[in-house]
Scaffold this motif. Structure first.
Motif, PDB file in Angstrom:
ATOM      1  N   ILE A 629       0.855  -1.190   0.000  1.00  0.00           N
ATOM      2  CA  ILE A 629       0.000   0.000   0.000  1.00  0.00           C
ATOM      3  C   ILE A 629       0.889   1.237   0.000  1.00  0.00           C
ATOM      4  CG2 ILE A 629      -1.921   1.190   1.128  1.00  0.00           C
ATOM      5  CD1 ILE A 629      -2.488  -1.409   2.664  1.00  0.00           C
ATOM      6  N   HIS A 630       0.537   2.229  -0.817  1.00  0.00           N
ATOM      7  CA  HIS A 630       1.320   3.470  -0.815  1.00  0.00           C
ATOM      8  C   HIS A 630       0.471   4.636  -1.321  1.00  0.00           C
ATOM      9  CE1 HIS A 630       5.776   3.787  -0.039  1.00  0.00           C
ATOM     10  NE2 HIS A 630       5.404   5.046  -0.105  1.00  0.00           N
ATOM     11  N   GLY A 631       0.807   5.830  -0.856  1.00  0.00           N
ATOM     12  CA  GLY A 631       0.165   7.054  -1.301  1.00  0.00           C
ATOM     13  C   GLY A 631       1.110   7.858  -2.181  1.00  0.00           C
ATOM     14  N   GLU A 632       0.569   8.437  -3.258  1.00  0.00           N
ATOM     15  CA  GLU A 632       1.418   9.184  -4.189  1.00  0.00           C
ATOM     16  C   GLU A 632       2.003  10.433  -3.558  1.00  0.00           C
ATOM     17  OE1 GLU A 632       1.241  11.081  -8.725  1.00  0.00           O
ATOM     18  OE2 GLU A 632      -0.416   9.884  -7.960  1.00  0.00           O
ATOM     19  N   LYS A 633       1.297  11.024  -2.577  1.00  0.00           N
ATOM     20  CA  LYS A 633       1.777  12.247  -1.956  1.00  0.00           C
ATOM     21  C   LYS A 633       2.647  11.990  -0.725  1.00  0.00           C
ATOM     22  CE  LYS A 633      -1.920  15.258  -3.622  1.00  0.00           C
ATOM     23  NZ  LYS A 633      -3.000  16.206  -3.247  1.00  0.00           N
ATOM     24  N   ASP A 634       3.103  10.770  -0.573  1.00  0.00           N
ATOM     25  CA  ASP A 634       4.034  10.455   0.502  1.00  0.00           C
ATOM     26  C   ASP A 634       5.435  10.860   0.050  1.00  0.00           C
ATOM     27  OD1 ASP A 634       5.558   9.470   2.534  1.00  0.00           O
ATOM     28  OD2 ASP A 634       4.876   7.393   2.352  1.00  0.00           O
ATOM     29  N   PHE A 635       5.926  11.979   0.587  1.00  0.00           N
ATOM     30  CA  PHE A 635       7.272  12.433   0.246  1.00  0.00           C
ATOM     31  C   PHE A 635       8.307  11.977   1.281  1.00  0.00           C
ATOM     32  CE2 PHE A 635       5.166  16.325  -1.949  1.00  0.00           C
ATOM     33  CZ  PHE A 635       4.743  15.495  -2.985  1.00  0.00           C
ATOM     34  N   ARG A 636       7.834  11.478   2.429  1.00  0.00           N
ATOM     35  CA  ARG A 636       8.761  10.918   3.413  1.00  0.00           C
ATOM     36  C   ARG A 636       9.368   9.615   2.878  1.00  0.00           C
ATOM     37  NH1 ARG A 636       9.010  12.202   8.503  1.00  0.00           N
ATOM     38  NH2 ARG A 636       9.126  14.184   7.401  1.00  0.00           N
ATOM     39  N   ILE A 637       8.512   8.713   2.409  1.00  0.00           N
ATOM     40  CA  ILE A 637       8.961   7.475   1.756  1.00  0.00           C
ATOM     41  C   ILE A 637       8.268   7.444   0.396  1.00  0.00           C
ATOM     42  CG2 ILE A 637       9.072   4.963   1.862  1.00  0.00           C
ATOM     43  CD1 ILE A 637       8.885   5.189   4.902  1.00  0.00           C
ATOM     44  N   PRO A 638       8.911   7.930  -0.651  1.00  0.00           N
ATOM     45  CA  PRO A 638       8.247   8.086  -1.949  1.00  0.00           C
ATOM     46  C   PRO A 638       7.624   6.782  -2.457  1.00  0.00           C
ATOM     47  CG  PRO A 638      10.320   9.265  -1.924  1.00  0.00           C
ATOM     48  CD  PRO A 638      10.278   8.471  -0.662  1.00  0.00           C
ATOM     49  N   TYR A 639       6.524   6.938  -3.180  1.00  0.00           N
ATOM     50  CA  TYR A 639       5.706   5.781  -3.559  1.00  0.00           C
ATOM     51  C   TYR A 639       6.428   4.803  -4.474  1.00  0.00           C
ATOM     52  CZ  TYR A 639       4.792   7.920  -8.164  1.00  0.00           C
ATOM     53  OH  TYR A 639       4.912   8.450  -9.424  1.00  0.00           O
ATOM     54  N   THR A 640       7.522   5.229  -5.111  1.00  0.00           N
ATOM     55  CA  THR A 640       8.272   4.295  -5.941  1.00  0.00           C
ATOM     56  C   THR A 640       8.867   3.150  -5.115  1.00  0.00           C
ATOM     57  OG1 THR A 640      10.146   5.831  -5.764  1.00  0.00           O
ATOM     58  CG2 THR A 640       8.819   5.929  -7.776  1.00  0.00           C
ATOM     59  N   GLN A 641       9.024   3.366  -3.805  1.00  0.00           N
ATOM     60  CA  GLN A 641       9.458   2.271  -2.938  1.00  0.00           C
ATOM     61  C   GLN A 641       8.421   1.152  -2.937  1.00  0.00           C
ATOM     62  OE1 GLN A 641      12.223   1.962  -0.727  1.00  0.00           O
ATOM     63  NE2 GLN A 641      13.213   3.921  -1.113  1.00  0.00           N
ATOM     64  N   GLY A 642       7.146   1.533  -2.839  1.00  0.00           N
ATOM     65  CA  GLY A 642       6.088   0.535  -2.872  1.00  0.00           C
ATOM     66  C   GLY A 642       5.982  -0.150  -4.223  1.00  0.00           C
ATOM     67  N   MET A 643       6.115   0.653  -5.288  1.00  0.00           N
ATOM     68  CA  MET A 643       6.087   0.072  -6.635  1.00  0.00           C
ATOM     69  C   MET A 643       7.204  -0.965  -6.800  1.00  0.00           C
ATOM     70  SD  MET A 643       5.376   3.382  -9.073  1.00  0.00           S
ATOM     71  CE  MET A 643       5.734   2.419 -10.541  1.00  0.00           C
ATOM     72  N   ALA A 644       8.394  -0.639  -6.326  1.00  0.00           N
ATOM     73  CA  ALA A 644       9.526  -1.552  -6.470  1.00  0.00           C
ATOM     74  C   ALA A 644       9.273  -2.857  -5.727  1.00  0.00           C
ATOM     75  CB  ALA A 644      10.806  -0.885  -5.965  1.00  0.00           C
ATOM     76  N   ALA A 645       8.703  -2.761  -4.526  1.00  0.00           N
ATOM     77  CA  ALA A 645       8.426  -3.967  -3.748  1.00  0.00           C
ATOM     78  C   ALA A 645       7.375  -4.831  -4.434  1.00  0.00           C
ATOM     79  CB  ALA A 645       7.976  -3.586  -2.348  1.00  0.00           C
ATOM     80  N   PHE A 646       6.301  -4.204  -4.889  1.00  0.00           N
ATOM     81  CA  PHE A 646       5.249  -4.952  -5.594  1.00  0.00           C
ATOM     82  C   PHE A 646       5.813  -5.609  -6.855  1.00  0.00           C
ATOM     83  CE2 PHE A 646       2.092  -4.791  -9.069  1.00  0.00           C
ATOM     84  CZ  PHE A 646       1.207  -5.756  -8.608  1.00  0.00           C
ATOM     85  N   ASN A 647       6.569  -4.842  -7.635  1.00  0.00           N
ATOM     86  CA  ASN A 647       7.146  -5.386  -8.863  1.00  0.00           C
ATOM     87  C   ASN A 647       8.079  -6.559  -8.563  1.00  0.00           C
ATOM     88  OD1 ASN A 647       5.745  -3.383 -10.140  1.00  0.00           O
ATOM     89  ND2 ASN A 647       7.533  -2.194 -10.756  1.00  0.00           N
ATOM     90  N   ALA A 648       8.865  -6.436  -7.483  1.00  0.00           N
ATOM     91  CA  ALA A 648       9.780  -7.519  -7.121  1.00  0.00           C
ATOM     92  C   ALA A 648       9.022  -8.800  -6.834  1.00  0.00           C
ATOM     93  CB  ALA A 648      10.621  -7.109  -5.915  1.00  0.00           C
ATOM     94  N   ALA A 649       7.865  -8.674  -6.186  1.00  0.00           N
ATOM     95  CA  ALA A 649       7.054  -9.861  -5.888  1.00  0.00           C
ATOM     96  C   ALA A 649       6.480 -10.469  -7.163  1.00  0.00           C
ATOM     97  CB  ALA A 649       5.939  -9.500  -4.918  1.00  0.00           C
ATOM     98  N   ARG A 650       5.900  -9.635  -8.003  1.00  0.00           N
ATOM     99  CA  ARG A 650       5.247 -10.175  -9.203  1.00  0.00           C
ATOM    100  C   ARG A 650       6.260 -10.711 -10.222  1.00  0.00           C
ATOM    101  NH1 ARG A 650       2.393 -12.774  -9.241  1.00  0.00           N
ATOM    102  NH2 ARG A 650       1.485 -12.500 -11.313  1.00  0.00           N
ATOM    103  N   ILE A 651       7.432 -10.105 -10.314  1.00  0.00           N
ATOM    104  CA  ILE A 651       8.468 -10.613 -11.211  1.00  0.00           C
ATOM    105  C   ILE A 651       8.806 -12.064 -10.860  1.00  0.00           C
ATOM    106  CG2 ILE A 651      10.937 -10.389 -11.770  1.00  0.00           C
ATOM    107  CD1 ILE A 651      10.484  -7.312 -11.591  1.00  0.00           C
ATOM    108  N   GLN A 652       8.724 -12.341  -9.536  1.00  0.00           N
ATOM    109  CA  GLN A 652       9.031 -13.697  -9.070  1.00  0.00           C
ATOM    110  C   GLN A 652       7.781 -14.574  -8.984  1.00  0.00           C
ATOM    111  OE1 GLN A 652      12.369 -13.670  -5.928  1.00  0.00           O
ATOM    112  NE2 GLN A 652      11.403 -11.665  -5.653  1.00  0.00           N
ATOM    113  N   ASP A 653       6.674 -14.083  -9.529  1.00  0.00           N
ATOM    114  CA  ASP A 653       5.416 -14.817  -9.565  1.00  0.00           C
ATOM    115  C   ASP A 653       4.877 -15.108  -8.164  1.00  0.00           C
ATOM    116  OD1 ASP A 653       3.312 -15.759 -11.088  1.00  0.00           O
ATOM    117  OD2 ASP A 653       4.030 -17.835 -11.058  1.00  0.00           O
TER     118      ASP A 653
END
Length: 691
Positions: A629-653
């Motif tokens: 879960i991530h919010g686009e207006k989160d500048f403390r921990i930018p949302y690309t961190q969440g995208m990277a984690a999700f992508n890492a999971a799906r890349i590995q099926d």
């Protein structure tokens, strides 16, 4: 006229109805909410009244406060003001408008109630009689104001206004009025959830007389590119009038750009009304210095102070200054805990404050004659604010099982009485889970407090799935807090045993315990989590084959880290706004002091164990379904961190879901988004731990 409104098409999910005053200009409340089930739902959670600012009358007899209710179908909240006698009695609603009155206060003589309202088209100061009648606008400042404070003699008004001092692209290139861009030359160009808007919070002072309309005042920070109160969350608690009304103290971090981003060195500045001169009262004190409070006679000043520059979770000390000699003293040097919200006693040489001790926020008193500090309250509760009204205290209290309410505490008997009862009618219809304090041995032989929250109607003969709660901060307390998202009772109502450890790096257990986590991400605190879940999963009522782990911010980091290091303990994970890649976190967050202190410097200079513990380095070992879960207006921990984690999971099926909120920040603040959050949260756990 009243009508019944069924929440959110949503009737099935809520199983309740509410009554609303149906007037064109009226407000909204859920006081008459009738539930059809005794089990909490997300819709019920969002229907509780939320206590806002609390102000005690100068004579100590009456409390004025705000309550916010949510109209879920409108996706909107309404705030109105109420009064109640300080010793308990009839609660009176004194506003009923659509304008969301804010920051209630009192005339220094106690004859009128003051507040902010946007009724005139911008946020301005208003006054009214104590019964809510004779509502009158007091300021008409261009662009509005964001906060205010009357001088004790009622001859002056201090207010906060945003002042534009920086140039936009369109200012620089007036022949390109449609250009939409930013040009940045230094750090701190965005903060928390908003980009720098070219303005600064400045403190203004204007003459006040009853019956006049204030349209402008003197900017005592004219031309300064600094903020007071400090952004993003500072309010008028950071400013104080002297009792003689001849000076005003304000909090400010007078740094810019890179220096501002790396520093926590705020100071207290004394402005002399007559001479116009400003004095730095805390020069040479290098950490946060803020929230000044004068003694009733003006001879002393107390404030909250941290020692070390750059360490935002340093011990919060209580400092005192003699205003004649400017001599300073740490009143809590022998007290191994943080302090917050200090106030003077009206008559005795006491100072009252709250402090987290053993995972509960309790009221304390310090005797200025002896220096002795006494804990005044006990119990499973958090007191988050205290005010002195002579022989009683007025305090804001919450717990894992109750939202914030106002309590009157009789100092002679120690009896604490709920005088606001905002949510008593709804709570009386719910069955909540029991909350238990457990102590677990850690891998290094320490005793760790763990909160265990049981499902409603708990049956010890049954086996329940359980979820490990991982706290954020990383140095925020796992105390008796109530939340709209990380609500332990809501989690338990979904049929789970909740395990909430006070792992290494949390306040309430001394400075050493709290500070251990700095420089040890992925270290002992992760072992503490596993110690807690391993100990509790041995209980006969917990099914150790159905365990989940959830958390936000550093708690999200914890979930990502555990996902690669859990040795098959968990069957589901949920990470909200978590740190996935520590290298990227260092150079994409906004407050550089936080990552610089905790990571012990940048990754290109110090490739230490902090960076080697980054969760992304263990993603190859992920094997468990995860909701990100991530919010686009989160500048403390930018949302690309969440995208990277999700992508890492799906890349590995690996089964994964990404819940993304374009309009939310580090938190989820709007009602329907908040309900969606709760539904997806429960749905993901149910899918992998129940089905």
């Amino acid at each position: 006229m009243k009508r019944v409104l069924y929440l959110a098409a949503l009737t099935l999910a809520l199983g309740a109805c509410e009554e609303k005053t149906d007037t064109p200009d009226g407000s909204f409340n859920n006081r008459d909410l009738v539930l059809q089930s005794d089990i909490m739902t997300p819709e019920v959670l969002w229907s509780f009244g939320r206590l806002s600012e609390v102000a005690l009358s100068p004579d100590g007899s009456t409390v004025v406060y705000g309550v916010t209710y949510t109209n879920i179908s409108e996706n909107k909240s309404y705030t109105d003001l109420y009064t109640v006698p300080a010793k308990g009695g009839e609660v009176k609603q004194i506003t009923n408008t659509k304008f969301n009155e804010a920051q209630p206060g009192w005339h220094p003589d106690g004859q009128k109630i003051t507040f902010l309202s946007s009724e005139s088209g911008s946020m301005q100061l208003w006054e009214m009689n104590i019964d809510g009648s004779a509502r009158k606008q007091i300021t008409d400042v261009e662009g509005g104001i964001s906060a205010y404070l009357y001088s004790p003699d009622m001859k002056q008004l201090a207010y906060i206004k945003a002042v534009k001092l920086d140039q936009t692209v369109n200012d620089l290139y007036p022949d390109l009025p449609l250009a939409n861009a930013r040009i940045e030359d230094d750090l701190m160009y965005r903060h928390w959830d908003s980009w720098h808007d070219y303005t600064y919070n400045h403190l203004f002072i204007a003459p006040y007389s009853e019956g006049s309309l204030i349209t402008s005042g003197k900017d005592i920070m004219e031309g300064e590119r600094f903020d007071s109160p400090m952004k993003p969350f500072g309010g008028m608690e950071q400013i104080a009038w002297s009792p003689d009304s001849k000076s005003i103290v304000y909090t400010c971090k007078k740094l810019v750009g890179r220096d501002y981003a790396f520093s926590t060195n705020s100071d207290l500045y004394l402005y002399n009304i007559e001479t116009g001169l400003t004095e730095n009262l805390t020069e040479g004190m290098m950490g946060y210095d803020q929230n000044p409070v004068f003694s009733p006679d003006g001879s002393k000043l107390i404030w909250e102070s941290m020692e070390r520059d750059g360490y935002e979770a340093d011990k919060n000390r209580l400092f005192l200054m003699d205003m004649a000699s400017r001599e300073k003293k740490d009143l809590t040097a022998s007290f191994d805990h943080n302090i917050a919200s200090p106030v003077w006693d009206r008559e005795k040489p006491y100072i009252w404050f709250v402090s987290n001790v053993s995972a509960t926020e309790q009221i304390h008193a310090i005797d200025l004659q002896t220096g002795e500090i006494t804990k005044v309250t006990e119990g499973m509760q958090d007191f988050v604010q205290v005010l002195n009204a002579g022989d009683i205290l007025i305090a804001v209290r919450m717990s894992i099982s109750s939202p914030s309410e106002i309590y009157s505490i009789d100092l002679a008997s120690g009896t604490a009485t709920n005088i606001s009862n905002i949510n008593t009618p709804v709570l009386s219809q719910l069955t909540l889970g029991d909350v238990e304090e457990r102590w677990v041995k850690t891998t290094d032989g320490k005793d760790m407090l763990v909160w265990v929250i049981y499902p409603p109607h708990f049956d010890p003969s049954k086996k329940y799935p359980a979820i490990l709660y991982c706290q954020g901060g990383p140095q925020s307390g796992v105390s008796q807090f109530w939340s709209l998202r990380w609500n332990f009772q809501m989690m338990a109502a979904n049929g789970y045993v909740v395990i909430a450890p006070n792992r290494r790096g949390l306040p309430g257990f001394g400075t050493e315990w709290n500070e251990q986590i700095s420089g040890d991400y992925g270290g002992q605190n992760m072992k503490d989590y596993l110690s807690a879940v391993d100990a509790l999963s041995k209980e006969p009522f917990i099914d150790e084959t159905r365990l989940g782990a959830v958390g936000a911010s550093y708690g999200g980091f914890s979930v990502y880290w555990l996902a690669g290091n859990h040795n098959k303990r968990f069957k589901a994970f949920i990470a909200h706004c978590g740190i996935f890649n520590s290298d990227m976190m260092y150079t994409t967050t906004e407050e550089m002091f936080f990552v610089d202190w905790d990571m012990k410097g940048p990754y290109w200079k110090h490739p230490n164990k902090q960076y080697s513990a980054s969760p992304h380095l263990f993603a190859d070992k992920w094997d468990t379904p995860i909701l990100v879960i991530h919010g686009e207006k989160d500048f403390r921990i930018p949302y690309t961190q969440g995208m990277a984690a999700f992508n890492a999971a799906r890349i590995q099926d690996i089964p994964a879901r990404f819940l993304f909120f374009p309009e939310e920040n580090h938190w989820v603040l709007s009602p329907q988004n908040g309900i969606l959050w709760q539904r997806e949260f429960a749905g993901w756990l149910n899918k992998w731990l129940k089905e």
